[in-house]
Design an enzyme around this catalytic site. Structure first.
Site, short mmCIF file in Angstrom:
data_model
loop_
_atom_site.label_atom_id
_atom_site.label_comp_id
_atom_site.label_asym_id
_atom_site.label_seq_id
_atom_site.Cartn_x
_atom_site.Cartn_y
_atom_site.Cartn_z
N VAL A 179 93.25 44.17 8.94
CA VAL A 179 92.89 44.65 8.19
C VAL A 179 92.88 46.95 9.00
CG1 VAL A 179 90.92 46.62 7.29
CG2 VAL A 179 91.63 44.44 6.72
N VAL A 180 91.85 46.19 10.37
CA VAL A 180 92.71 47.55 11.52
C VAL A 180 93.76 47.91 12.35
CG1 VAL A 180 91.03 48.03 14.30
CG2 VAL A 180 89.93 45.93 12.68
N ASP A 212 88.17 48.01 19.92
CA ASP A 212 86.98 47.68 19.71
C ASP A 212 86.21 47.54 21.17
OD1 ASP A 212 85.51 48.27 17.06
OD2 ASP A 212 86.60 46.13 17.47
N PRO A 258 101.50 37.20 14.06
CA PRO A 258 102.79 36.06 12.76
C PRO A 258 101.99 36.32 11.82
CG PRO A 258 100.41 35.13 14.47
CD PRO A 258 100.73 36.58 15.32
N LYS A 259 102.72 35.55 10.97
CA LYS A 259 102.83 35.92 9.68
C LYS A 259 101.47 35.51 9.12
CE LYS A 259 105.00 35.30 4.76
NZ LYS A 259 106.23 34.53 4.43
N ALA A 260 100.78 34.64 9.29
CA ALA A 260 99.00 33.97 9.06
C ALA A 260 98.53 35.28 9.03
CB ALA A 260 99.02 32.65 10.05
N GLY A 261 98.67 36.19 9.90
CA GLY A 261 97.75 36.90 10.75
C GLY A 261 97.83 38.34 9.93
#
EC number: 1.3.1.76
Length: 264
Positions: free
Chosen positions: A32-33, A117, A53-56
């Site tokens: 999201v960030v 952050d 990676p796609k999962a992220g």
């Protein structure tokens, strides 16, 4: 004795509008960030490279990849990603140690970097932004309070005239046409002074209503006169002392005719 010059306020950031058109911006992360960062740099017409990676990937980033708005590398970060043609790096990952490693690599290559952050490892910050056409306003707390920046931004945004964005677009067209008509450097002061007078005399709503016909009519007054919106939009007009005045003598003219009739 108080100085007549503005006092220095240390601890701030140099807030500039960096032109990123066509420049390569590497974004490490796909959550999201990262989605927010991607939108920021796409709005600046940059070439965005997403490493994740796609999962992220969150739904928004996955959609932008599908729409081919960004270049995607389906894997984790590699040192080779920091090629010589990369102009900026943004990290948006939940791995502080990797973010720090990327930050150090970027510093060694003199690439501007922002690690989400981790304020000490940021060459620049992303503020809370207002966008209304060409108008961009950024509110920054220099990493002190992002939520407060958002609240302040909303207060400022609510006070902006809705016509502002269109007024800026039309003013830009007027300015460019004026430059095309009188491009000579020796006329730059006249152009600048005339444009300042127009911006001070016309309201934002009036500037927003400029079209090609009105722009051409308005430019006909340069450099002798700065007419009001009413002067160039009222159909009836008369020539007085080589100037065109629109609708300025309608009332007085009617009164004059009345007196003439009585005299007869």
């Amino acid at each position: 004795m108080a100085s007549k010059y503005q006092s220095v306020q240390p601890g701030g950031s140099l807030i500039i509008a960096w032109r990123a058109q066509g420049k390569k911006v590497l974004i490490v992360g796909g959550g999201v960030v990262a989605a927010g960062r991607i939108l920021h740099v796409l709005n600046a017409d940059a070439h965005v490279i997403v490493v994740s990676p796609k999962a992220g990937l969150c739904k928004e980033v996955a959609w932008r990849i599908q729409e081919k708005q960004v270049e995607w590398r389906d894997r984790g970060f590699l040192v080779e990603d920091l090629s010589d043609d990369v102009n900026m790096v943004l990290t948006a990952i939940d791995d502080p140690s990797l973010s720090s490693e990327i930050y150090k690599l970027c510093k060694s290559k003199k690439i501007p970097v922002n690690a989400a952050d981790i304020p000490p490892e940021c060459d620049f910050y992303f503020g809370s932004e207002i966008r209304n056409g060409p108008l961009q306003i950024m509110v920054s707390t220099n990493g002190k309070g992002p939520k407060l920046a958002s609240l302040i931004r909303k207060k400022i945004e609510s006070s902006i005239n809705p016509a502002t964005g269109m007024a800026l677009e039309k003013t830009g067209l007027l300015r460019q046409k004026l430059r095309d008509i009188v491009p000579e450097p020796e006329n730059s002061r006249k152009r600048m002074r005339w444009m300042i007078e127009i911006c001070e005399l016309w309201s934002l709503e009036e500037l927003a209503m400029l079209d090609e016909n009105l722009i051409n009519r308005l430019l006909g007054y340069f450099p002798k006169k700065t007419p009001s919106y009413r002067e160039i939009t009222t159909p009836a007009y008369s020539k007085i002392d080589n100037y065109i005045w629109f609708g300025a003598i309608i009332i007085s003219g009617a009164v004059l005719l009345k007196h003439v009739s009585k005299a007869r």
